[in-house]
Write an enzyme that holds these catalytic residues in place. Structure first.
Site, PDB file in Angstrom:
ATOM      1  N   SER A  60     104.239-118.536  20.022  1.00 42.89           N
ATOM      2  CA  SER A  60     103.251-117.580  20.502  1.00 42.89           C
ATOM      3  C   SER A  60     103.701-116.992  21.838  1.00 42.89           C
ATOM      4  O   SER A  60     104.859-116.595  21.980  1.00 42.89           O
ATOM      5  CB  SER A  60     101.875-118.251  20.582  1.00 42.89           C
ATOM      6  OG  SER A  60     100.846-117.291  20.692  1.00 42.89           O
ATOM      7  N   ASP A 176      99.354-113.895   9.722  1.00 43.17           N
ATOM      8  CA  ASP A 176      99.203-114.484  11.049  1.00 43.17           C
ATOM      9  C   ASP A 176      97.813-114.224  11.633  1.00 43.17           C
ATOM     10  O   ASP A 176      97.184-115.112  12.192  1.00 43.17           O
ATOM     11  CB  ASP A 176     100.279-113.908  11.979  1.00 43.17           C
ATOM     12  CG  ASP A 176     100.288-114.553  13.347  1.00 43.17           C
ATOM     13  OD1 ASP A 176     101.063-115.500  13.557  1.00 43.17           O
ATOM     14  OD2 ASP A 176      99.506-114.116  14.219  1.00 43.17           O
ATOM     15  N   HIS A 231      98.033-117.901  12.454  1.00 48.14           N
ATOM     16  CA  HIS A 231      98.687-118.077  13.760  1.00 48.14           C
ATOM     17  C   HIS A 231      98.533-119.491  14.305  1.00 48.14           C
ATOM     18  O   HIS A 231      99.456-120.026  14.917  1.00 48.14           O
ATOM     19  CB  HIS A 231      98.119-117.071  14.757  1.00 48.14           C
ATOM     20  CG  HIS A 231      98.836-117.075  16.074  1.00 48.14           C
ATOM     21  ND1 HIS A 231     100.120-116.575  16.225  1.00 48.14           N
ATOM     22  CD2 HIS A 231      98.482-117.550  17.296  1.00 48.14           C
ATOM     23  CE1 HIS A 231     100.509-116.720  17.482  1.00 48.14           C
ATOM     24  NE2 HIS A 231      99.537-117.307  18.150  1.00 48.14           N
TER      25      HIS A 231
END
Length: 250
Positions: A60, A176, A231
Protein backbone atom coordinates in the site's frame (compact mmCIF):
# COMPACT_ATOMS: atom_id res chain seq x y z
CA UNK A 1 3.10 -7.63 7.64
CA UNK A 2 3.63 -10.31 10.31
CA UNK A 3 1.85 -13.01 8.29
CA UNK A 4 4.16 -12.40 5.33
CA UNK A 5 7.19 -12.43 7.62
CA UNK A 6 6.24 -15.70 9.32
CA UNK A 7 5.37 -17.40 6.02
CA UNK A 8 8.72 -16.49 4.46
CA UNK A 9 10.49 -17.76 7.58
CA UNK A 10 8.53 -21.00 7.32
CA UNK A 11 9.33 -21.53 3.65
CA UNK A 12 12.90 -20.16 3.77
CA UNK A 13 14.32 -21.14 7.16
CA UNK A 14 17.26 -19.04 8.23
CA UNK A 15 16.39 -16.03 6.08
CA UNK A 16 16.86 -12.80 8.00
CA UNK A 17 13.73 -10.68 7.80
CA UNK A 18 13.25 -7.15 9.09
CA UNK A 19 9.73 -5.80 9.57
CA UNK A 20 10.23 -2.06 9.91
CA UNK A 21 7.93 -0.63 12.54
CA UNK A 22 7.44 3.09 11.90
CA UNK A 23 4.65 5.54 11.14
CA UNK A 24 1.78 3.37 12.25
CA UNK A 25 -1.82 4.57 12.51
CA UNK A 26 -2.25 8.36 12.21
CA UNK A 27 1.48 8.97 11.98
CA UNK A 28 1.23 7.44 8.50
CA UNK A 29 -0.17 10.82 7.45
CA UNK A 30 3.19 12.50 7.99
CA UNK A 31 4.74 13.72 4.75
CA UNK A 32 6.07 11.19 2.28
CA UNK A 33 9.56 12.66 2.07
CA UNK A 34 9.85 12.54 5.86
CA UNK A 35 8.81 8.88 5.89
CA UNK A 36 11.12 8.05 2.98
CA UNK A 37 14.11 9.55 4.79
CA UNK A 38 13.34 8.11 8.22
CA UNK A 39 12.56 4.57 7.07
CA UNK A 40 15.31 4.85 4.46
CA UNK A 41 17.87 5.33 7.23
CA UNK A 42 16.62 2.11 8.83
CA UNK A 43 16.88 0.28 5.52
CA UNK A 44 20.36 1.71 4.93
CA UNK A 45 21.52 0.22 8.22
CA UNK A 46 20.01 -3.14 7.25
CA UNK A 47 21.60 -2.98 3.80
CA UNK A 48 25.00 -2.22 5.31
CA UNK A 49 24.81 -5.51 7.20
CA UNK A 50 23.97 -7.36 3.98
CA UNK A 51 26.23 -5.96 1.23
CA UNK A 52 25.31 -8.85 -1.07
CA UNK A 53 21.92 -7.16 -1.54
CA UNK A 54 18.50 -7.21 0.09
CA UNK A 55 14.95 -7.81 -1.06
CA UNK A 56 12.53 -4.97 -0.28
CA UNK A 57 8.77 -5.41 -0.01
CA UNK A 58 6.27 -2.60 0.54
CA UNK A 59 2.49 -2.78 0.79
CA UNK A 60 0.00 0.00 0.00
CA UNK A 61 1.43 3.42 0.91
CA UNK A 62 4.47 1.54 2.18
CA UNK A 63 5.22 0.39 -1.36
CA UNK A 64 5.40 3.96 -2.56
CA UNK A 65 7.62 4.87 0.39
CA UNK A 66 9.83 1.89 -0.44
CA UNK A 67 10.20 3.05 -4.03
CA UNK A 68 11.12 6.48 -2.76
CA UNK A 69 13.86 4.81 -0.73
CA UNK A 70 15.12 2.82 -3.72
CA UNK A 71 15.36 5.97 -5.83
CA UNK A 72 16.75 8.26 -3.13
CA UNK A 73 19.36 6.15 -1.32
CA UNK A 74 22.36 5.28 -3.48
CA UNK A 75 23.97 3.43 -0.57
CA UNK A 76 21.22 0.80 -0.36
CA UNK A 77 21.68 -2.33 -2.47
CA UNK A 78 18.24 -3.71 -3.35
CA UNK A 79 18.17 -6.82 -5.54
CA UNK A 80 14.40 -7.32 -5.81
CA UNK A 81 11.81 -4.69 -5.00
CA UNK A 82 8.21 -5.87 -4.70
CA UNK A 83 5.42 -3.31 -4.70
CA UNK A 84 2.25 -4.87 -3.29
CA UNK A 85 -0.89 -2.91 -4.23
CA UNK A 86 0.71 0.52 -3.99
CA UNK A 87 -0.36 3.82 -5.63
CA UNK A 88 2.79 4.13 -7.74
CA UNK A 89 1.21 6.49 -10.27
CA UNK A 90 -0.92 8.27 -7.71
CA UNK A 91 -4.40 8.03 -6.25
CA UNK A 92 -7.77 9.47 -7.22
CA UNK A 93 -10.61 7.61 -5.56
CA UNK A 94 -13.26 8.10 -2.91
CA UNK A 95 -12.78 4.64 -1.38
CA UNK A 96 -9.22 5.40 -0.41
CA UNK A 97 -9.95 9.00 0.54
CA UNK A 98 -12.71 8.09 2.98
CA UNK A 99 -10.40 5.83 4.94
CA UNK A 100 -8.59 8.85 6.30
CA UNK A 101 -10.77 11.85 5.39
CA UNK A 102 -14.37 10.54 5.54
CA UNK A 103 -15.93 13.98 5.12
CA UNK A 104 -14.11 14.93 1.93
CA UNK A 105 -15.24 14.44 -1.68
CA UNK A 106 -12.74 13.34 -4.34
CA UNK A 107 -13.97 15.93 -6.86
CA UNK A 108 -13.15 18.89 -4.60
CA UNK A 109 -10.45 17.59 -2.25
CA UNK A 110 -7.81 18.99 -4.62
CA UNK A 111 -8.62 22.35 -3.07
CA UNK A 112 -7.10 21.04 0.17
CA UNK A 113 -4.37 18.76 -1.16
CA UNK A 114 -3.07 21.23 -3.72
CA UNK A 115 -2.13 23.80 -1.11
CA UNK A 116 0.78 24.27 1.26
CA UNK A 117 -1.32 22.88 4.10
CA UNK A 118 -2.49 19.86 2.10
CA UNK A 119 1.08 18.99 1.17
CA UNK A 120 1.77 18.36 4.85
CA UNK A 121 -0.11 15.05 4.51
CA UNK A 122 1.14 11.87 2.89
CA UNK A 123 -2.06 11.39 0.90
CA UNK A 124 -1.84 14.94 -0.44
CA UNK A 125 1.70 14.15 -1.62
CA UNK A 126 0.47 11.52 -4.09
CA UNK A 127 -3.09 12.65 -4.78
CA UNK A 128 -3.09 12.87 -8.58
CA UNK A 129 -6.27 14.56 -9.80
CA UNK A 130 -6.51 14.02 -13.59
CA UNK A 131 -8.77 17.07 -13.92
CA UNK A 132 -6.37 19.47 -12.18
CA UNK A 133 -2.92 18.59 -13.48
CA UNK A 134 -1.67 22.17 -13.48
CA UNK A 135 -2.33 22.43 -9.74
CA UNK A 136 -0.81 18.98 -9.19
CA UNK A 137 2.39 20.12 -10.87
CA UNK A 138 2.36 23.44 -9.04
CA UNK A 139 1.80 22.18 -5.51
CA UNK A 140 2.68 18.50 -5.20
CA UNK A 141 6.12 18.19 -3.66
CA UNK A 142 6.53 14.41 -3.91
CA UNK A 143 5.07 12.22 -6.64
CA UNK A 144 5.67 14.33 -9.77
CA UNK A 145 9.31 14.65 -8.73
CA UNK A 146 9.78 10.99 -7.77
CA UNK A 147 8.29 9.97 -11.13
CA UNK A 148 10.46 12.55 -12.96
CA UNK A 149 7.28 14.07 -14.31
CA UNK A 150 8.93 17.30 -13.22
CA UNK A 151 12.69 17.55 -13.68
CA UNK A 152 14.82 18.32 -10.65
CA UNK A 153 18.43 18.17 -9.57
CA UNK A 154 17.68 14.60 -8.40
CA UNK A 155 16.13 13.34 -11.64
CA UNK A 156 19.20 11.54 -12.97
CA UNK A 157 19.90 9.96 -9.60
CA UNK A 158 16.28 8.84 -9.21
CA UNK A 159 16.46 7.00 -12.55
CA UNK A 160 19.97 5.60 -12.04
CA UNK A 161 19.04 4.12 -8.68
CA UNK A 162 15.97 2.42 -10.13
CA UNK A 163 18.11 0.88 -12.84
CA UNK A 164 20.32 -0.76 -10.22
CA UNK A 165 17.45 -3.14 -9.43
CA UNK A 166 17.83 -6.72 -10.57
CA UNK A 167 14.06 -7.15 -10.47
CA UNK A 168 11.01 -4.89 -10.05
CA UNK A 169 7.72 -6.66 -9.27
CA UNK A 170 4.46 -4.68 -9.44
CA UNK A 171 1.48 -6.52 -7.96
CA UNK A 172 -2.13 -5.33 -8.11
CA UNK A 173 -5.59 -6.40 -9.14
CA UNK A 174 -9.00 -5.26 -10.41
CA UNK A 175 -10.85 -6.12 -7.20
CA UNK A 176 -8.65 -4.03 -4.93
CA UNK A 177 -11.38 -1.39 -4.35
CA UNK A 178 -9.02 1.06 -2.63
CA UNK A 179 -6.12 1.88 -4.96
CA UNK A 180 -7.84 3.93 -7.66
CA UNK A 181 -7.40 3.26 -10.45
CA UNK A 182 -6.09 -0.17 -9.50
CA UNK A 183 -3.72 0.04 -12.47
CA UNK A 184 -1.77 2.67 -10.50
CA UNK A 185 -0.18 -0.29 -8.72
CA UNK A 186 1.48 -1.02 -12.09
CA UNK A 187 2.10 2.62 -13.11
CA UNK A 188 -1.06 2.82 -15.18
CA UNK A 189 -3.25 5.87 -14.59
CA UNK A 190 -6.02 8.12 -15.80
CA UNK A 191 -5.53 10.32 -18.82
CA UNK A 192 -7.04 13.83 -18.79
CA UNK A 193 -10.30 12.32 -17.61
CA UNK A 194 -11.09 9.00 -15.91
CA UNK A 195 -10.06 6.80 -18.84
CA UNK A 196 -7.23 4.51 -17.75
CA UNK A 197 -4.03 4.43 -19.76
CA UNK A 198 -2.00 1.30 -19.10
CA UNK A 199 1.67 1.49 -18.14
CA UNK A 200 2.91 1.01 -21.72
CA UNK A 201 0.95 4.06 -22.93
CA UNK A 202 2.19 6.32 -20.15
CA UNK A 203 4.94 8.92 -20.69
CA UNK A 204 6.61 7.46 -17.59
CA UNK A 205 7.20 4.29 -19.61
CA UNK A 206 7.45 5.60 -23.19
CA UNK A 207 9.96 8.30 -22.26
CA UNK A 208 11.70 5.98 -19.77
CA UNK A 209 11.55 8.72 -17.15
CA UNK A 210 12.55 6.49 -14.23
CA UNK A 211 13.87 3.47 -16.11
CA UNK A 212 10.72 1.35 -16.38
CA UNK A 213 11.12 0.76 -20.13
CA UNK A 214 14.77 -0.20 -19.69
CA UNK A 215 13.87 -2.57 -16.86
CA UNK A 216 11.19 -4.08 -19.09
CA UNK A 217 13.46 -4.48 -22.14
CA UNK A 218 16.07 -6.20 -19.97
CA UNK A 219 13.41 -8.55 -18.52
CA UNK A 220 13.68 -7.10 -15.02
CA UNK A 221 10.13 -5.72 -14.86
CA UNK A 222 7.35 -8.08 -13.78
CA UNK A 223 3.66 -7.10 -13.75
CA UNK A 224 1.52 -9.42 -11.63
CA UNK A 225 -2.27 -9.04 -11.84
CA UNK A 226 -4.32 -10.99 -9.30
CA UNK A 227 -8.14 -10.87 -9.41
CA UNK A 228 -10.36 -11.45 -6.42
CA UNK A 229 -8.19 -9.79 -3.78
CA UNK A 230 -9.48 -6.83 -1.78
CA UNK A 231 -6.95 -4.20 -0.73
CA UNK A 232 -7.06 -5.25 2.91
CA UNK A 233 -6.36 -8.90 2.10
CA UNK A 234 -3.12 -8.68 0.09
CA UNK A 235 -0.92 -8.92 3.17
CA UNK A 236 -3.23 -11.27 5.07
CA UNK A 237 -3.66 -13.99 2.45
CA UNK A 238 -1.30 -16.97 2.57
CA UNK A 239 -2.03 -17.88 -1.07
CA UNK A 240 -0.88 -14.41 -2.16
CA UNK A 241 2.37 -14.94 -0.28
CA UNK A 242 2.89 -18.43 -1.66
CA UNK A 243 1.91 -17.75 -5.27
CA UNK A 244 3.00 -14.17 -5.90
CA UNK A 245 5.66 -13.20 -3.38
CA UNK A 246 7.77 -16.25 -2.63
CA UNK A 247 8.55 -17.04 -6.31
CA UNK A 248 10.32 -13.69 -6.60
CA UNK A 249 12.25 -14.13 -3.37
CA UNK A 250 14.09 -17.35 -4.30
Amino acid sequence: MELIKSRIEEKHPGTKIYNVNRFESWSSLETMWHQVLEIGNDIANISAAHPEGINLLGYSQGGLIARGIVQTFSNISVSTFISLSSPQAGQYGAGFLHLVFPGLVKDTVYELFYSRVGQHTSVGNYWNDPYHQALYEQYSVFLPYLNNHINSSKSEEFKANMLRLKRLVLIGGPDDDVITPWQSSQFGYYSGNETVMELYDQPTYKDDLIGLRTLDKTKRLHLVTVPGINHFNWHMNVSVVDNYLLPYLD
